[in-house]
Motif scaffolding. Structure first.
Motif, mmCIF file in Angstrom:
data_model
loop_
_atom_site.group_PDB
_atom_site.id
_atom_site.type_symbol
_atom_site.label_atom_id
_atom_site.label_comp_id
_atom_site.label_asym_id
_atom_site.label_seq_id
_atom_site.Cartn_x
_atom_site.Cartn_y
_atom_site.Cartn_z
ATOM 1 N N ALA A 63 0.364 -1.044 -0.314
ATOM 2 C CA ALA A 63 -0.203 0.304 -0.099
ATOM 3 C C ALA A 63 0.611 0.939 -0.231
ATOM 4 N N GLY A 64 2.720 1.026 -0.208
ATOM 5 C CA GLY A 64 3.156 2.549 -0.101
ATOM 6 C C GLY A 64 2.732 3.325 1.539
ATOM 7 N N HIS A 65 2.903 2.766 2.435
ATOM 8 C CA HIS A 65 3.002 3.517 3.782
ATOM 9 C C HIS A 65 4.246 2.636 4.832
ATOM 10 N N TRP A 66 5.105 3.258 4.195
ATOM 11 C CA TRP A 66 6.143 3.432 4.606
ATOM 12 C C TRP A 66 5.960 4.080 5.986
ATOM 13 N N GLN A 67 5.682 4.767 6.511
ATOM 14 C CA GLN A 67 6.216 5.379 8.042
ATOM 15 C C GLN A 67 5.641 3.649 8.657
ATOM 16 N N THR A 68 4.515 2.916 8.586
ATOM 17 C CA THR A 68 3.640 2.463 9.073
ATOM 18 C C THR A 68 4.597 1.077 8.579
ATOM 19 N N VAL A 69 5.658 1.004 7.682
ATOM 20 C CA VAL A 69 6.505 -0.708 7.234
ATOM 21 C C VAL A 69 7.169 0.015 8.113
ATOM 22 N N ASP A 70 8.027 0.725 8.992
ATOM 23 C CA ASP A 70 8.843 0.773 10.026
ATOM 24 C C ASP A 70 8.562 1.351 11.139
ATOM 25 N N ALA A 71 7.366 1.672 11.895
ATOM 26 C CA ALA A 71 6.770 0.743 13.329
ATOM 27 C C ALA A 71 6.814 -0.954 12.602
ATOM 28 N N TYR A 72 6.840 -1.308 11.345
ATOM 29 C CA TYR A 72 6.436 -2.470 12.382
ATOM 30 C C TYR A 72 7.697 -2.792 11.794
ATOM 31 N N ILE A 73 8.599 -2.900 12.090
ATOM 32 C CA ILE A 73 10.197 -3.099 11.778
ATOM 33 C C ILE A 73 10.448 -2.382 13.457
ATOM 34 N N ASP A 74 9.967 -1.568 14.033
ATOM 35 C CA ASP A 74 10.191 -1.484 15.118
ATOM 36 C C ASP A 74 10.471 -1.851 16.326
ATOM 37 N N ARG A 75 9.052 -2.307 15.677
ATOM 38 C CA ARG A 75 8.329 -3.890 16.549
ATOM 39 C C ARG A 75 9.216 -4.579 16.739
ATOM 40 N N MET A 76 10.176 -5.500 15.994
ATOM 41 C CA MET A 76 9.928 -6.314 16.107
ATOM 42 C C MET A 76 11.075 -6.407 16.531
ATOM 43 N N ILE A 77 12.326 -5.431 15.445
ATOM 44 C CA ILE A 77 13.289 -5.293 16.894
ATOM 45 C C ILE A 77 13.138 -5.103 18.111
ATOM 46 N N ARG A 78 12.097 -4.562 18.719
ATOM 47 C CA ARG A 78 11.932 -4.455 20.414
ATOM 48 C C ARG A 78 11.940 -5.617 20.776
ATOM 49 N N TYR A 79 10.836 -6.482 19.819
ATOM 50 C CA TYR A 79 10.353 -8.108 20.278
ATOM 51 C C TYR A 79 11.889 -8.361 20.353
ATOM 52 N N GLN A 80 12.562 -8.518 19.406
ATOM 53 C CA GLN A 80 13.981 -9.567 19.230
ATOM 54 C C GLN A 80 14.646 -8.889 20.518
ATOM 55 N N CYS A 81 14.737 -7.774 21.136
ATOM 56 C CA CYS A 81 15.472 -6.883 22.138
ATOM 57 C C CYS A 81 15.120 -7.857 22.884
ATOM 58 N N GLN A 82 13.603 -7.524 23.243
ATOM 59 C CA GLN A 82 13.094 -8.516 25.071
ATOM 60 C C GLN A 82 12.611 -9.702 25.054
ATOM 61 N N PHE A 83 12.609 -10.476 23.624
ATOM 62 C CA PHE A 83 12.576 -12.082 24.418
ATOM 63 C C PHE A 83 14.353 -12.854 23.615
ATOM 64 N N GLY A 84 14.633 -11.952 23.181
ATOM 65 C CA GLY A 84 15.732 -13.175 22.711
ATOM 66 C C GLY A 84 17.595 -12.420 23.145
ATOM 67 N N SER A 85 17.035 -12.360 25.008
ATOM 68 C CA SER A 85 18.582 -11.681 25.320
ATOM 69 C C SER A 85 18.464 -13.518 26.451
ATOM 70 N N SER A 86 20.235 -13.543 25.376
ATOM 71 C CA SER A 86 20.588 -15.314 26.323
ATOM 72 C C SER A 86 21.828 -15.324 25.113
ATOM 73 N N LYS A 87 22.792 -15.846 26.275
ATOM 74 C CA LYS A 87 24.003 -16.092 25.796
ATOM 75 C C LYS A 87 23.849 -16.886 24.709
ATOM 76 N N GLN A 88 23.436 -17.704 24.630
ATOM 77 C CA GLN A 88 23.575 -18.650 23.332
ATOM 78 C C GLN A 88 22.035 -19.141 23.115
ATOM 79 N N PRO A 89 21.575 -18.809 21.639
ATOM 80 C CA PRO A 89 20.259 -19.381 21.103
ATOM 81 C C PRO A 89 21.191 -20.533 20.652
ATOM 82 N N VAL A 90 19.628 -21.436 20.938
ATOM 83 C CA VAL A 90 19.550 -22.635 20.452
ATOM 84 C C VAL A 90 18.313 -22.826 19.161
#
Length: 197
Positions: A139-166
């Motif tokens: 749809a060409g909604h680039w600000q919304t695309v950026d918002a989705y990417i920001d949320r995905m990065i935050r999701y990774q930061c929140q749930f991905g903190s571990s010294k060794q992913p499996v």
């Protein structure tokens, strides 16, 4: 005499071939092309692979020979992201971490079988966030695309903190210290890294 490739050369050859095929398909079938800024933003996401936990940008092909002025142009990231977002190639990206009961973190792709102990909200997010991002891009909604990417990065930061992913194969993968530093940098300075990339 048969050709022989080292493992790294073979991977590079396969990636380049896939990108060339995706470019050919892209010229006739794409409904959108993600702009360079959103592609660079998307490439900040971390992906779990057999090589460890690395930024997606590592998999972008070089766009110019080493030592030249534009060796890290946004075009190579744009090609990678377009390849991943079209023809459902995104389904294989292990970009969604989930903390297990024992404290370890397993990274899942949208097409993976998700564990029954994962709550329904997380399962729904993993299955639906990329199709929604793609719909916003179409749809060409680039600000919304950026918002989705920001949320995905935050999701990774929140749930991905571990010294060794499996990875889901249950084979432990050693994570280089640089990948952990990259995760921390993404959590602390996500917008600053976009401007640098």
């Amino acid at each position: 005499m048969p050709l022989s490739f080292s493992c790294g050369a073979y991977k590079h050859f396969v990636l380049c071939a896939a990108f060339l095929l995706s470019l050919e398909a892209a010229s006739s079938e794409l409904n959108f092309v993600l702009p360079e800024s959103q592609s660079a933003h998307f490439c900040q996401l971390l992906v779990s692979s057999n090589e460890g936990l690395l930024p997606l940008s590592v998999y972008a092909p070089p766009s110019a020979p080493e030592g030249t002025e534009r060796e890290d142009s946004g075009a190579s990231k744009q090609i990678l992201v377009d390849y991943l977002l079209h023809d459902r190639n995104w389904q294989l990206l292990r970009i969604f971490p989930h903390r297990q009961a024992d404290g370890s973190v397993v990274w899942y792709a949208p097409a993976d079988e998700l564990p029954p102990q994962m709550d329904a909200e997380h399962q729904k997010y993993i299955r639906q966030v990329l199709p929604r991002l793609i719909a916003e891009a179409e749809a060409g909604h680039w600000q919304t695309v950026d918002a989705y990417i920001d949320r995905m990065i935050r999701y990774q930061c929140q749930f991905g903190s571990s010294k060794q992913p499996v990875p889901p194969s249950s084979t432990a993968v050693a994570v280089p210290i640089i990948a952990i530093a990259a995760l921390m940098a993404l959590c602390i300075f996500p917008r600053c890294l976009v401007k640098l990339g």
